[in-house]
Design a protein around this motif. Structure first.
Motif, PDB file in Angstrom:
ATOM      1  N   ARG A   1       1.586   1.581  -3.268  1.00 16.49           N
ATOM      2  CA  ARG A   1       0.439   2.230  -4.193  1.00 16.49           C
ATOM      3  C   ARG A   1       0.337   4.287  -3.865  1.00 16.49           C
ATOM      4  O   ARG A   1      -0.461   4.908  -4.841  1.00 16.49           O
ATOM      5  CB  ARG A   1      -0.623   1.645  -3.753  1.00 16.49           C
TER       6      ARG A   1
ATOM      7  N   GLU B   1      -7.109  -1.881  -0.827  1.00 15.00           N
ATOM      8  CA  GLU B   1      -5.743  -3.183  -1.490  1.00 15.00           C
ATOM      9  C   GLU B   1      -6.691  -4.192  -2.370  1.00 15.00           C
ATOM     10  O   GLU B   1      -6.140  -3.777  -3.516  1.00 15.00           O
ATOM     11  CB  GLU B   1      -5.381  -3.283  -0.418  1.00 15.00           C
ATOM     12  N   GLU B   2      -8.246  -4.415  -2.364  1.00 19.84           N
ATOM     13  CA  GLU B   2      -8.168  -5.435  -3.245  1.00 19.84           C
ATOM     14  C   GLU B   2      -9.670  -4.753  -4.088  1.00 19.84           C
ATOM     15  O   GLU B   2      -9.417  -4.788  -5.065  1.00 19.84           O
ATOM     16  CB  GLU B   2      -9.556  -6.363  -2.463  1.00 19.84           C
TER      17      GLU B   2
ATOM     18  N   MET C   1       1.180  -1.142   0.240  1.00 18.31           N
ATOM     19  CA  MET C   1       0.060   0.162   0.227  1.00 18.31           C
ATOM     20  C   MET C   1       0.924   1.848   0.507  1.00 18.31           C
ATOM     21  O   MET C   1       0.367   2.313  -0.586  1.00 18.31           O
ATOM     22  CB  MET C   1      -0.913  -0.345   1.143  1.00 18.31           C
TER      23      MET C   1
ATOM     24  N   GLN D   1     -10.056  -4.516   3.989  1.00 21.26           N
ATOM     25  CA  GLN D   1      -9.294  -3.918   3.120  1.00 21.26           C
ATOM     26  C   GLN D   1      -7.669  -3.564   3.479  1.00 21.26           C
ATOM     27  O   GLN D   1      -8.389  -2.177   5.005  1.00 21.26           O
ATOM     28  CB  GLN D   1      -9.798  -3.994   2.279  1.00 21.26           C
ATOM     29  N   ARG D   2      -6.817  -3.574   3.192  1.00 23.77           N
ATOM     30  CA  ARG D   2      -5.806  -2.676   3.557  1.00 23.77           C
ATOM     31  C   ARG D   2      -6.188  -1.293   3.295  1.00 23.77           C
ATOM     32  O   ARG D   2      -6.336  -0.949   2.166  1.00 23.77           O
ATOM     33  CB  ARG D   2      -4.233  -3.108   3.302  1.00 23.77           C
ATOM     34  N   ASN D   3      -5.363   0.097   3.826  1.00 21.92           N
ATOM     35  CA  ASN D   3      -6.410   1.050   3.161  1.00 21.92           C
ATOM     36  C   ASN D   3      -5.417   2.824   3.501  1.00 21.92           C
ATOM     37  O   ASN D   3      -4.432   2.689   4.307  1.00 21.92           O
ATOM     38  CB  ASN D   3      -7.573   1.243   3.314  1.00 21.92           C
TER      39      ASN D   3
END
Length: 469
Positions: free
Chosen positions: A118, A459-460, A115, A439-441
């Motif tokens: 991203r 993440e997804e 992340m 979700q990771r964020n």
């Protein structure tokens, strides 16, 4: 500038506006015996100031300013562009929970830092002018391992340790905390960001130890607990603020330096971060200085308030009451006492909500929070329009199970109204059906054409549709 186990930096810190430009600080960690060269900014060379040393490494800081006409600096032969806050369109990033309790650095780097990668790509496309770090910047829970005084902390608290033993513990903890921060800031995509995006941070419990301030008074006020706290504070000041203890009165709202609450003004927006850990006890979240910083904030215009623990949340007092009735569940008491909604903090929670409502009446306030390893949002009804809370938690911490998120969503359906006529609702993110997303964020806050909007990166499932705030 390359990064590695012995070398980290530059790491940028926001110090304030200076006309149309900004005042910044840059942290650099080098092997002992190496004298770093000057930093070049605004046509001038800036010499570094030595801050401290640990285990063969020395931390240095550069203090400098960047003007609107030349928003870049150079160090070690590398030029770093910095996006400056302006009255126009800007973007701000918010992250929290950079790590996990167990096995954090045993994960593959690409997985752990996915992340961050991203976030770095988003910055390359639309530069952030500020990186807000909302708590648990490191997970220091394992820092106490490997020393006889703290191997069983906090379940076992040695009585009357000798001064020599405490000095040994302090040295052990300093090295462990120092290494944790070095690893975090040396991680490739994170290192790219923090060299170009100035940060403002507020710590939470894992930056000290799990549940700090909600543990028993016997633990936190013991010689062991105080040694742990002072080392954690020293390293948080260094790596989260680019400072040493003597600078605390100049950087924070408390002139005595005990509370690390801060407030900063950017063009058209105010940022306020109360310190919910330094003065915390089992029956208080903030002390005199923490509350003074909140009550002296007038509001007006757009404000983002960082609450490391969510300010608007579900009715956790029901769970707390049930757990306290089951002896084997009472080990989770510190987790529940960490929350504003805890029975032990309910009067103080109402006090904080009233203060936020007072500010919101003068201009829109949005609460930013993390801590729960999920993404969600909440609204509280007010005569001046909804008070928004945006939760982004888990930039690198693994997400809990989907079933946990669904159970929390069901609980939140009961509603909560600690202040009469001001109900709180937990709501799904834009584009999501359920109230909590496992979700990771991270969160991007954008001002476009004078209007603010929030976008979660999940993440997804990717970016959410923008939420007007």
């Amino acid at each position: 500038m390359t990064t590695g186990g012995e070398r980290v930096g530059p790491v940028l810190f926001f110090r304030g506006m200076e006309g149309q430009g900004v005042r910044l600080a840059a942290l650099l960690v080098c092997p002992a015996g190496e004298q770093p060269g000057p930093l070049r900014a605004g046509g001038q060379d800036v010499a570094p100031q030595r801050l401290t040393s640990c285990a063969g490494r020395v931390a240095w800081r550069y203090d400098f300013a960047l003007g609107a006409g030349d928003p870049a600096y150079a160090l070690g032969g590398v030029s770093y562009a910095v996006s400056l806050p302006t009255q126009g369109d800007i973007s701000i990033a918010y992250v929290s929970c950079n790590g996990q309790e167990h096995g954090d650095w045993e994960r593959p780097a690409d997985l752990r830092n996915a992340m961050w990668q991203r976030l770095a790509r988003r910055h390359a496309a639309t530069p952030f002018c500020l990186l807000l770090m909302g708590g648990d910047q490191v997970y220091a829970d394992a820092a106490t391992d490997g020393h006889p005084l703290t191997n069983d902390w906090p379940e076992h608290i040695p009585r009357a340790p000798s001064p020599e033993a405490l000095r040994g513990l302090e040295s052990h903890l300093r090295e462990r905390f120092f290494d944790l921060y070095l690893r975090g800031f040396a991680a490739g995509p994170c290192a790219q960001l923090v060299a170009r995006v100035p940060q403002l941070a507020m710590w939470d419990d894992h930056d000290i130890c799990d549940g700090w301030g909600s543990l028993s008074s016997e633990a936190t006020h013991s010689a062991i607990g105080q040694c742990l706290f002072h080392v954690a504070r020293e390293m948080a000041l260094l790596f989260q603020h680019g400072a040493v203890e003597a600078a605390a009165p100049q950087l924070f709202l408390d002139p005595g330096g005990q509370s690390l609450s801060w407030r900063h003004a950017l063009p058209g927006v105010t940022l306020l971060a109360p310190d919910l850990r330094s003065e915390r006890g089992r029956r208080q979240v903030m002390g005199l200085e923490g509350w003074k910083g909140v009550e002296e904030t007038q509001g007006g215009g757009r404000m983002f308030l960082l609450s490391s623990v969510p300010l608007l949340g579900p009715r956790l007092s029901l769970i707390e009451g049930a757990m306290m009735a089951i002896p084997r569940m009472q080990k989770y008491e510190d987790d529940l006492r960490d929350q504003w909604q805890s029975r032990a903090h309910r009067a103080e929670w109402r006090r904080m909500l009233r203060e936020v409502l007072r500010m919101h009446a003068r201009g829109p306030v949005t609460v930013l929070s993390g801590e729960i390893h999920l993404a969600t949002r909440a609204e509280m009804t007010t005569p001046d329009g909804p008070l928004h809370q945006l939760v982004a938690s888990g930039i690198s911490h693994g997400a809990p199970s989907v079933w946990y998120a669904r159970a929390l969503g069901l609980l939140s359906g009961l509603g909560e109204a600690p202040l009469e006529r001001h109900p709180i609702r937990i709501l799904p993110l834009p584009g999501q059906r359920r109230r909590y997303v496992a979700q990771r964020n991270f969160l991007a806050l954008e001002r476009r054409g004078g209007e603010w909007r929030a976008i979660w990166e999940l993440e997804e499932t990717g970016s959410t549709p923008p939420l007007a705030i």
